[in-house]
Structure formats: structure tokens, C-alpha cells
Design a protein around this motif. Sequence first.
Motif, PDB file in Angstrom:
ATOM      1  N   GLY A  86      -8.467 -20.380   5.376  1.00 57.07           N
ATOM      2  CA  GLY A  86      -8.451 -21.314   6.434  1.00 57.07           C
ATOM      3  C   GLY A  86      -8.495 -20.719   7.648  1.00 57.07           C
ATOM      4  N   PHE A  87      -8.075 -19.194   7.764  1.00 54.54           N
ATOM      5  CA  PHE A  87      -8.007 -18.731   9.224  1.00 54.54           C
ATOM      6  C   PHE A  87      -8.530 -17.233   8.956  1.00 54.54           C
ATOM      7  CE2 PHE A  87      -4.469 -21.733   9.029  1.00 54.54           C
ATOM      8  CZ  PHE A  87      -4.204 -22.090  10.111  1.00 54.54           C
ATOM      9  N   GLU A  88      -8.987 -16.828  10.306  1.00 57.64           N
ATOM     10  CA  GLU A  88      -9.627 -15.481  10.338  1.00 57.64           C
ATOM     11  C   GLU A  88      -8.890 -14.597  11.589  1.00 57.64           C
ATOM     12  OE1 GLU A  88     -13.684 -16.004  10.995  1.00 57.64           O
ATOM     13  OE2 GLU A  88     -14.163 -17.103   8.946  1.00 57.64           O
ATOM     14  N   VAL A  89      -9.266 -13.263  11.438  1.00 62.40           N
ATOM     15  CA  VAL A  89      -8.669 -12.531  12.495  1.00 62.40           C
ATOM     16  C   VAL A  89      -9.280 -12.822  13.756  1.00 62.40           C
ATOM     17  CG1 VAL A  89      -8.812 -10.179  13.335  1.00 62.40           C
ATOM     18  CG2 VAL A  89      -7.965 -10.495  10.839  1.00 62.40           C
ATOM     19  N   GLY A  90      -8.759 -13.125  14.836  1.00 61.90           N
ATOM     20  CA  GLY A  90      -9.370 -13.604  16.128  1.00 61.90           C
ATOM     21  C   GLY A  90      -9.088 -15.043  16.582  1.00 61.90           C
ATOM     22  N   ASP A  91      -8.614 -15.846  15.497  1.00 64.62           N
ATOM     23  CA  ASP A  91      -8.389 -17.127  15.691  1.00 64.62           C
ATOM     24  C   ASP A  91      -7.273 -17.330  16.661  1.00 64.62           C
ATOM     25  OD1 ASP A  91     -10.424 -17.887  13.884  1.00 64.62           O
ATOM     26  OD2 ASP A  91      -9.092 -18.634  12.288  1.00 64.62           O
ATOM     27  N   GLU A  92      -7.499 -18.281  17.383  1.00 63.04           N
ATOM     28  CA  GLU A  92      -6.221 -18.609  18.223  1.00 63.04           C
ATOM     29  C   GLU A  92      -5.437 -19.752  17.769  1.00 63.04           C
ATOM     30  OE1 GLU A  92      -8.083 -19.935  22.082  1.00 63.04           O
ATOM     31  OE2 GLU A  92      -8.444 -17.931  22.627  1.00 63.04           O
ATOM     32  N   VAL A  93      -4.055 -19.555  17.635  1.00 63.82           N
ATOM     33  CA  VAL A  93      -3.401 -20.337  16.814  1.00 63.82           C
ATOM     34  C   VAL A  93      -2.058 -20.736  17.625  1.00 63.82           C
ATOM     35  CG1 VAL A  93      -4.140 -19.519  14.631  1.00 63.82           C
ATOM     36  CG2 VAL A  93      -2.163 -18.360  15.808  1.00 63.82           C
ATOM     37  N   PHE A 117       2.849 -22.513   8.429  1.00 65.12           N
ATOM     38  CA  PHE A 117       3.211 -23.090   9.827  1.00 65.12           C
ATOM     39  C   PHE A 117       2.298 -23.125  10.690  1.00 65.12           C
ATOM     40  CE2 PHE A 117       7.753 -21.061   8.711  1.00 65.12           C
ATOM     41  CZ  PHE A 117       7.978 -21.892   7.573  1.00 65.12           C
ATOM     42  N   LEU A 118       1.109 -22.612  10.519  1.00 65.55           N
ATOM     43  CA  LEU A 118       0.149 -22.219  11.673  1.00 65.55           C
ATOM     44  C   LEU A 118      -0.844 -23.429  11.816  1.00 65.55           C
ATOM     45  CD1 LEU A 118      -1.285 -18.578  10.912  1.00 65.55           C
ATOM     46  CD2 LEU A 118       0.124 -19.178  12.915  1.00 65.55           C
ATOM     47  N   ALA A 119      -1.152 -23.760  13.146  1.00 68.68           N
ATOM     48  CA  ALA A 119      -2.280 -24.662  13.493  1.00 68.68           C
ATOM     49  C   ALA A 119      -3.346 -24.043  14.301  1.00 68.68           C
ATOM     50  CB  ALA A 119      -1.649 -25.825  14.268  1.00 68.68           C
ATOM     51  N   HIS A 120      -4.555 -24.287  14.239  1.00 62.18           N
ATOM     52  CA  HIS A 120      -5.531 -23.732  15.255  1.00 62.18           C
ATOM     53  C   HIS A 120      -5.063 -24.569  16.516  1.00 62.18           C
ATOM     54  CE1 HIS A 120      -7.805 -22.937  11.565  1.00 62.18           C
ATOM     55  NE2 HIS A 120      -8.104 -21.705  12.163  1.00 62.18           N
ATOM     56  N   LYS A 121      -5.304 -23.664  17.588  1.00 66.60           N
ATOM     57  CA  LYS A 121      -5.157 -23.982  19.145  1.00 66.60           C
ATOM     58  C   LYS A 121      -6.378 -24.538  19.365  1.00 66.60           C
ATOM     59  CE  LYS A 121      -5.283 -21.378  22.643  1.00 66.60           C
ATOM     60  NZ  LYS A 121      -6.246 -22.186  23.706  1.00 66.60           N
ATOM     61  N   PRO A 122      -6.414 -25.621  19.772  1.00 64.11           N
ATOM     62  CA  PRO A 122      -7.777 -26.335  20.458  1.00 64.11           C
ATOM     63  C   PRO A 122      -8.385 -25.630  21.572  1.00 64.11           C
ATOM     64  CG  PRO A 122      -6.269 -28.083  20.019  1.00 64.11           C
ATOM     65  CD  PRO A 122      -5.568 -26.840  20.075  1.00 64.11           C
TER      66      PRO A 122
END
Length: 314
Positions: A86-93, A117-122
Motif C-alpha cells: 500500500g505504500f511506495e518509496v517517495g510517498d508523502e505520509v 500508523f501511516l496515512a497518505h498525506k493529501p
Amino acid sequence: MRAQQYSRYANGKTLDVGVLELVEDRPTPRTPPGFALVRVMAAGVNPVDWKVMSGGLDSIYDVVFPAVPGWDVAGVIEQLGPDTPGFEVGDEVMAYARTAWIHHGTFAELVPVPMEFLAHKPAGLDWDQAGALPLAGLTAYQNLLRLGTGRGSTVLIHNASGGVGCYAVQIARHLGARVIGTASARNHERLRELGAEPVAYGEGLTERVRELAPGGVDIVLDLIGGVLDVTTSVLAPGGVHGSIADPGAAEAGGLSTWVKPSGSQLAELAELAADGVLHADIAGTFALADLGQAFESSASGHVHGKIVLHPTQI
């Protein structure tokens, strides 16, 4: 990596920034399975951060010295451990990155964070708002949900103008509740702007709340402590109450609660913030080298809004 760390507690003092040490060569944390290594762009400063550094939670948390303080983070994923869907390197979180022990904190250039604990930052949410939101926002949201806040309920929030309180007012209003908030007179206009009906602290508080809600309030959320007598005196029949600051709330039939890290709930709050439903007043931003000043500002009791640290700022 650069980080602020401390190698001993602050001798039982309320606050002693002299134990802080800015280091340039702290080893980069490893990234185990189920973790992401996040480069920290913004980190909210909360009172619990310097209270932990002062040994305030030593009875319930193991600490591995030298420890880095800080639990709020907004940043960019630098590395992923195994088993991190669900996450990739470079994602803003963003995350409330409190783990079961004190060692790797967010007042550093890099911090390992459990994936749950992580959420993607809009994209529409700036770094300061993202860094300020996790701990305070989740504290407000989780407690309001536990107390059953919803459309048609009347909620009294003690310390409604504080860091958690401002989020609680906005979230409760979003959930459809009427909000009465206690605060000093200088903060009443801000509470009105957020949608709350302000009342002043101090003697006569019960009567002032009863004037606004003659039949009592359905829910009381205490964010300051020491107000249990007022809480119980203004509850309507069948009303519920909870506190993050008064363990005696449980003995009086209420909830005494902590906040839990939750990526899914934080994602909900982040979308509300990106849509303009939630907003934090940023009281000040500090570079990593100035963490001591940020702590002193937080401990002064005169901050109106959230303090944010920029660990990548020289």
C-alpha cells in the motif's frame, strides 16, 4: 543523520532542555519488516514530548538511551522494509509514530514508522498542517467517537482553545454536535469562529454552562483535568463524560482515555484537513537546532496553536 537526543532524564524537573544534545552523526535507523523509514519534513511538538523527556512516563515505557523525542511526523518515505503493501518509496505520509518503547523519535531527519500508523498525506495539505495533526487530531477524534458524539448531541469541551481542544471543536461540529467550550476570555472569539459557544473558566462555571444548556449537556470531554465536579454537575440524565487528564474520571463513571496510533483514522482526518474542515493555527515553527526553544514555548502555557519542528531545516 542529524537528530536531537537525550541520554538521561531531566532530573525530575518539569522541563530541563539542558539534557538535549544536537548530534550530526546518529546512526540511521534500520527498517524492519512492516516499517517505513520516513524523512521528516514537519513534526508537531506536543507537551507529552518534553514530559516524556523529563521521565513523566517512566513507569509505563521502557526507554533506550540515547533517545530521540517526538511522536508526530509528516514526511516522505525513504525506504521500505519487507511486508509493506500500500505504500511506495517517495510517498508523502503522516503518522502518530508512538511505539511501545522510547528510542527512535520524530525530532530527527529520519524515523522508522510501523505501516499501520501511516496515512497518505493529501496533496492539498501543507507540511505544517500535516505535522501538527496526528497526536492532537487523533486524541480529539477517538475520544469524541468513544463518547458517542453525533448529530443532535450537546458537547461540553474543557480547554476547548488548546491544541487538542481546537481540533475537538471542529470535529464535534463536523459530526453534527452543538459545542460549548471553556476557555479564557481572550480565546472566546476564536472559539466562536470554530463554531463553539464559549464560556469562561473559574468560579461559576457550572452556572454559566447551565445557562446555555438548562437541561444539561449530553457529553463532556475534559482536556485539562481538575474539573470533575463541574463535569458531573452539568451532565444531563444519561450523559457521558471522559477525560485525557484526570484518572478520577473512571471512578466517577466516565472514561479515562489514551490516544492510539491509527493510520486509517488519521487518513480520515487528513482528508477533512485537506478539505478545509479542520485547521490548526500554527503558533510557531522551529529548526531542529532550536528544539529547546520549542519545548520552552510549549511549556510556557501561553501558546495559541500548534508548534511545528522542521528537522531538515538547518
